[in-house]
Design a protein around this motif. Structure first.
Motif, mmCIF file in Angstrom:
data_model
loop_
_atom_site.group_PDB
_atom_site.id
_atom_site.type_symbol
_atom_site.label_atom_id
_atom_site.label_comp_id
_atom_site.label_asym_id
_atom_site.label_seq_id
_atom_site.Cartn_x
_atom_site.Cartn_y
_atom_site.Cartn_z
ATOM 1 N N ALA A 1 0.903 -0.944 0.152
ATOM 2 C CA ALA A 1 -0.050 0.077 -0.164
ATOM 3 C C ALA A 1 0.771 1.021 0.077
ATOM 4 N N CYS A 2 0.296 2.318 -0.546
ATOM 5 C CA CYS A 2 1.087 3.610 -0.587
ATOM 6 C C CYS A 2 -0.002 4.848 -0.227
ATOM 7 N N ASP A 3 0.261 5.520 0.610
ATOM 8 C CA ASP A 3 -0.735 6.716 0.936
ATOM 9 C C ASP A 3 -0.140 8.139 0.749
ATOM 10 N N LEU A 4 -0.501 8.965 0.177
ATOM 11 C CA LEU A 4 -0.128 10.235 -0.474
ATOM 12 C C LEU A 4 -0.818 11.414 0.609
ATOM 13 N N TYR A 5 -0.290 12.268 0.994
ATOM 14 C CA TYR A 5 -0.581 13.161 2.050
ATOM 15 C C TYR A 5 -0.298 14.622 1.538
ATOM 16 N N ARG A 6 -0.946 15.503 2.221
ATOM 17 C CA ARG A 6 -0.719 17.033 2.156
ATOM 18 C C ARG A 6 0.610 17.324 2.876
ATOM 19 N N SER A 7 1.209 18.604 2.833
ATOM 20 C CA SER A 7 2.263 18.926 3.351
ATOM 21 C C SER A 7 1.905 19.234 4.889
ATOM 22 N N GLY A 8 0.831 19.246 5.256
ATOM 23 C CA GLY A 8 0.627 19.735 6.733
ATOM 24 C C GLY A 8 0.610 18.616 7.476
ATOM 25 N N GLY A 9 0.620 17.465 7.271
ATOM 26 C CA GLY A 9 0.930 16.264 8.282
ATOM 27 C C GLY A 9 0.418 15.019 7.565
ATOM 28 N N GLN A 10 0.582 13.961 8.224
ATOM 29 C CA GLN A 10 0.454 12.606 7.656
ATOM 30 C C GLN A 10 -1.087 11.789 8.274
ATOM 31 N N ASP A 11 -1.810 12.596 8.727
ATOM 32 C CA ASP A 11 -2.996 11.877 9.655
ATOM 33 C C ASP A 11 -3.705 11.438 8.609
ATOM 34 N N GLU A 12 -4.224 11.958 7.652
ATOM 35 C CA GLU A 12 -5.487 11.470 6.741
ATOM 36 C C GLU A 12 -4.826 11.449 5.167
ATOM 37 N N PRO A 13 -4.885 10.376 4.747
ATOM 38 C CA PRO A 13 -4.570 10.310 3.357
ATOM 39 C C PRO A 13 -5.396 10.651 2.408
ATOM 40 N N GLN A 14 -4.768 11.436 1.460
ATOM 41 C CA GLN A 14 -5.703 12.030 0.473
ATOM 42 C C GLN A 14 -5.867 11.081 -0.770
ATOM 43 N N LEU A 15 -5.113 10.332 -1.051
ATOM 44 C CA LEU A 15 -5.144 9.516 -2.160
ATOM 45 C C LEU A 15 -4.173 8.231 -1.724
ATOM 46 N N SER A 16 -4.956 7.147 -2.026
ATOM 47 C CA SER A 16 -4.259 5.976 -1.476
ATOM 48 C C SER A 16 -4.219 4.648 -2.746
ATOM 49 N N PHE A 17 -3.044 3.780 -2.917
ATOM 50 C CA PHE A 17 -2.874 3.081 -3.847
ATOM 51 C C PHE A 17 -2.739 1.599 -3.036
ATOM 52 N N GLY A 18 -3.301 0.691 -3.550
ATOM 53 C CA GLY A 18 -2.936 -0.730 -3.081
ATOM 54 C C GLY A 18 -2.737 -1.720 -4.248
ATOM 55 N N SER A 19 -2.038 -2.850 -3.941
ATOM 56 C CA SER A 19 -1.963 -3.789 -4.746
ATOM 57 C C SER A 19 -1.696 -5.270 -3.976
ATOM 58 N N SER A 20 -2.105 -6.427 -4.508
ATOM 59 C CA SER A 20 -2.127 -7.671 -3.923
ATOM 60 C C SER A 20 -2.229 -8.913 -4.799
ATOM 61 N N PHE A 21 -1.115 -9.711 -4.618
ATOM 62 C CA PHE A 21 -1.402 -11.132 -5.141
ATOM 63 C C PHE A 21 -1.788 -11.969 -4.185
ATOM 64 N N ASP A 22 -1.960 -11.709 -2.822
ATOM 65 C CA ASP A 22 -2.370 -12.762 -2.130
ATOM 66 C C ASP A 22 -3.607 -13.494 -2.356
ATOM 67 N N PRO A 23 -3.429 -14.718 -2.539
ATOM 68 C CA PRO A 23 -4.832 -15.389 -2.929
ATOM 69 C C PRO A 23 -5.987 -15.348 -2.018
ATOM 70 N N ASN A 24 -5.693 -15.193 -0.840
ATOM 71 C CA ASN A 24 -6.795 -15.143 0.232
ATOM 72 C C ASN A 24 -7.590 -13.938 0.340
#
Length: 369
Positions: free
Chosen positions: A249-272
């Motif tokens: 997973a990857c989260d993108l934040y504003r410059s003011g802080g890292q509390d609330e991600p504004q845009l998030s990306f995820g990937s998975s190969f996990d068969p579960n």
């Protein structure tokens, strides 16, 4: 006189014994219960997670079948005034790709995804481990107050824990969660064929400045112009869940802080996670070229080298709103452009075929207001 002294000595000794007993009872966990949460947690495990002074106690709700439960564990000191610590462990149900598509588990990049035979993620304060697929009709989620959720065929069952105060070594949390998940599965009659061991936890990256041409550490990945906000809304900080594993997973934040991600990306190969219940869930449609399935501009499953790759994008509407309000061309689609860019870069990184989103694909509707 000697008798009086002897009586005084006995009284003094008795008083000290009483005080010592009270100290042991109220400020240590000596002689406490060895099993908590209806047998899903040991006293020793609770002590390792609630690392303070004081006595440990638990309140368990929802137990009627020895399987589904919600348990609050507290550690309280009545003498030294050490900080009271509390944790909640419970069974829960979510859509299969919940780590990448729900606000309940946002900030996925702050947790370490587990690898190997264990599907889950942990940080220093919360975590989850997924139960075997055959548990889907046997384990129910339990909410605060002991309310049990009705089973939903496509949902995934997990055991989760959250520390309300303090933090702990994520490796300890992983071991406790894996053990609790196995106890739940055993009680439900849906255990794995072989016992599981908690894998080594690899830490997420620290927040860092966004690199324009390799967003989230993916070569060639950049935000298209339609998705670049300006001023106070500008995205300047990124964080990833660490070394690549079955899920990422990857989260993108504003410059003011890292509390609330504004845009998030995820990937998975996990068969579960990337299984038939996800592929057949509401929203997915076949891609015309047979390379996989897609759900609007938010998630897709691609066939890549004999494996199924899940890709997902999750937006915070507070970031989308100014993009829609200020765009000059009403046909511009930030959500579609970002998803296509993620498709192209992440797909290439994993050796997937080139895929173009259907022209009628639609992402989150433009925010109002």
């Amino acid at each position: 006189m000697k008798n009086k002294k002897a009586i005084a000595a006995v009284a003094s000794g008795t008083g000290l014994s009483v005080l010592a007993g009270l100290f042991l009872w109220w400020d240590t966990n000596v002689f406490a219960a060895t099993e908590l949460c209806a047998g899903k947690l040991t006293g020793e495990q609770a002590e390792s997670l609630l690392d303070s002074r004081g006595r440990i106690s638990d309140v368990t709700e929802g137990i009627s079948d020895d399987v589904s439960f919600r348990c609050t564990v507290s550690r309280t000191s009545r003498i030294t005034g050490a900080e009271e610590l509390e944790m909640v462990m419970n069974t829960a149900v979510y859509i299969p790709d919940f780590p990448f598509s729900t606000y309940t588990w946002d900030n996925s990049s702050s947790r370490s995804f587990l690898s190997g035979d264990v599907t889950g993620a942990v940080s220093g304060s919360r975590g989850w481990v997924m139960l075997p697929e055959k548990c889907r009709y046997k384990v129910r989620g339990v909410l605060d107050g002991g309310v049990k959720l009705a089973p939903v065929p496509d949902n995934a069952q997990v055991v989760q824990v959250e520390l309300k105060k303090g933090t702990v070594d994520p490796q300890k949390l992983a071991r406790v969660l894996v053990d609790a998940a196995q106890k739940v599965a055993a009680a439900a009659g849906c255990s794995n064929d072989a016992p599981l061991q908690a894998p080594k936890v690899r830490p997420p990256t620290s927040p860092e400045a966004i690199t324009a041409d390799s967003l989230c550490g993916i070569p060639g990945f950049r935000l298209p112009g339609t998705a670049v906000a300006k001023g106070d809304a500008k995205l300047e900080v990124q964080r990833t869940s660490g070394a690549p594993s079955d899920s990422w997973a990857c989260d993108l934040y504003r410059s003011g802080g890292q509390d609330e991600p504004q845009l998030s990306f995820g990937s998975s190969f996990d068969p579960n996670i990337v299984d038939e219940r996800l592929k057949s869930s509401v929203g997915f449609e076949d891609l015309a070229d047979g390379t996989g399935v897609v759900d609007a501009n938010s998630r897709a499953i691609l066939k890549c080298g004999g494996k199924d790759l899940y890709l997902g994008v999750h937006w915070d509407y507070s970031y989308l709103r100014p993009l829609y309000r200020n765009r000059s061309n009403p046909s511009d689609s930030a959500t579609r452009d970002v998803f296509q860019a993620f498709f192209d870069a992440a797909g290439k990184q994993h050796g997937c075929p080139s895929v173009k989103l259907p022209p009628d694909s639609s992402g989150p509707s433009g925010p109002s207001g």
